[in-house]
Design an enzyme around this catalytic site. Sequence first.
Site: not given
Length: 131
Positions: A6-8
Amino acid sequence: MRFGETDAAGVLHFQQLLRWCHEAYEESLERFGLEPATLFPTPGQQLNLLLPITHCSADFLAPLICGDPLAIALTPQWLDPTAFEVAYSFSSAGRPVARGLTRHQCIAAADRRRAPLPEGVQRWLQASVQT
């Protein structure tokens, strides 16, 4: 889907989709009986034919978050005697969440010119059309 993918914002990091596309492609070739070492370069091995990706795309249709189940279906398509593409459909819990595409061009390692696809890849493509 795992946390590290996942990203931020807590959703699927874009590059993961293309990684999964390539992993699904490799797995499909292996399940068909094609050894990775016959198609992908390894240290100390020189292949006569190479299959670089010349185009890729990804479309994100719905967010994916950590813990979401993911299924990938792929559809190879022969473009011409030297090229093919693979379309990928991603779903989670039965709903479409993404799609991807990779286009592959066969070239001769010696001169980098277009070359006919390896026989094993031709058989894989033919079998994919028939199923």
